[in-house]
Scaffold this motif. Sequence first.
Motif, mmCIF file in Angstrom:
data_model
loop_
_atom_site.group_PDB
_atom_site.id
_atom_site.type_symbol
_atom_site.label_atom_id
_atom_site.label_comp_id
_atom_site.label_asym_id
_atom_site.label_seq_id
_atom_site.Cartn_x
_atom_site.Cartn_y
_atom_site.Cartn_z
ATOM 1 N N GLN A 99 10.099 -0.613 -7.905
ATOM 2 C CA GLN A 99 8.832 0.098 -8.079
ATOM 3 C C GLN A 99 8.806 0.784 -9.447
ATOM 4 O O GLN A 99 9.701 1.570 -9.778
ATOM 5 C CB GLN A 99 8.656 1.163 -6.983
ATOM 6 C CG GLN A 99 7.293 1.869 -7.098
ATOM 7 C CD GLN A 99 7.193 3.043 -6.123
ATOM 8 O OE1 GLN A 99 8.185 3.653 -5.755
ATOM 9 N NE2 GLN A 99 5.971 3.352 -5.707
ATOM 10 N N ALA A 100 7.746 0.482 -10.220
ATOM 11 C CA ALA A 100 7.587 1.111 -11.538
ATOM 12 C C ALA A 100 6.769 2.398 -11.384
ATOM 13 O O ALA A 100 6.178 2.650 -10.329
ATOM 14 C CB ALA A 100 6.878 0.152 -12.479
ATOM 15 N N THR B 36 0.831 -1.216 0.000
ATOM 16 C CA THR B 36 0.000 0.000 0.000
ATOM 17 C C THR B 36 0.858 1.256 0.000
ATOM 18 O O THR B 36 0.514 2.258 -0.616
ATOM 19 C CB THR B 36 -0.933 0.015 1.236
ATOM 20 O OG1 THR B 36 -0.152 -0.365 2.372
ATOM 21 C CG2 THR B 36 -2.097 -0.944 1.055
ATOM 22 N N GLU B 37 2.001 1.174 0.641
ATOM 23 C CA GLU B 37 2.860 2.355 0.726
ATOM 24 C C GLU B 37 3.559 2.632 -0.609
ATOM 25 O O GLU B 37 3.715 3.777 -1.030
ATOM 26 C CB GLU B 37 3.892 2.167 1.832
ATOM 27 C CG GLU B 37 4.491 3.493 2.260
ATOM 28 C CD GLU B 37 5.493 3.314 3.397
ATOM 29 O OE1 GLU B 37 6.326 4.199 3.552
ATOM 30 O OE2 GLU B 37 5.422 2.281 4.113
#
Length: 314
Positions: free
Chosen positions: A302-303, A284-285
């Motif tokens: 992370q994209a 979620t973060e």
Amino acid sequence: MQEPEEKKIALELLETEQAYVNRLHLLDQVFYTELMKEAKAGKTVPEEVVKMIFSNISSIYQFHAEFFLPELRKRMEDWNRNPRIGDVIQKLAPFLKMYGEYVKNFDKAVELITAWSEKSPPFQELIADIQKRKVCANLTLQHHMLEPVQRIPRYELLLKDYVRKLPPHSPDRGDAEKALEMIFMVAKHSNAAIAEMERLQNLWVVYQRLGLEDDIVDPSNELIKEGPIQKISTRNNSTSEKYLFLFNNMLLYCVPKVIQVGAEFQVHLRMDVEGMKVRELKDTEFPHTFLVSGKQRTLELQARSEEEMDAWIK
């Protein structure tokens, strides 16, 4: 009497072949011969450079001037008695594989002309002098050199048209269809040569951006995807900008260099694709996050968007 459509196309083939042979004559017997003569006299550029520019144009010229054009001309003179060209084109087709080498070399040849025109004024002057002649029709050497690259697709178009216009029971149908198939295969061969050349060029550019590390430079590698990515650090819950290069056999995890002299990236980690697992993380973060785990280590990445994450996972 109106000429049958297929004869008109066959005549167009003959006329364009005659014009093409003239163009090949100009390339081989005028440009190549005269530039070679000056190179041998040590006045312009090394002989090797001239050979590299013109590749195998001499073989192509001889084949068309001494074999294909005369055969075609003979056939057209005899058209009323024997209306067919399919068998002659079948003889031509295997020899068109010679074009693979010329086509593959074309971009390099154009680069060499540009580079040596800057380095060697006498070389540039000689080309300019030949280009001024009437036979060049105000066109540059590069323009004339493009002609062989375009010739095979031209044969394909003319022959397709010819087959389309043939009457159903024409004695030439079987041969013409077979000839078209053969030309199609050669065109594919030539296109494959171009595609392979482009792949290697693109690969070389990527290797330069990576600083040409010995163990990475391999001509058989295939670049599948590249792009920026955020690396998530679980220790301090932050992200940092990284860059990925995914090849068919390895993933390079890189850091963009601040001072871009030479290489653009520094390779921090190389992971083998073999045995690698990739899965999406529901975080979620940090949305659009996925986990790449391999033999070497595990990365949490992370994209920028869901689409981008899906593209990487795929």
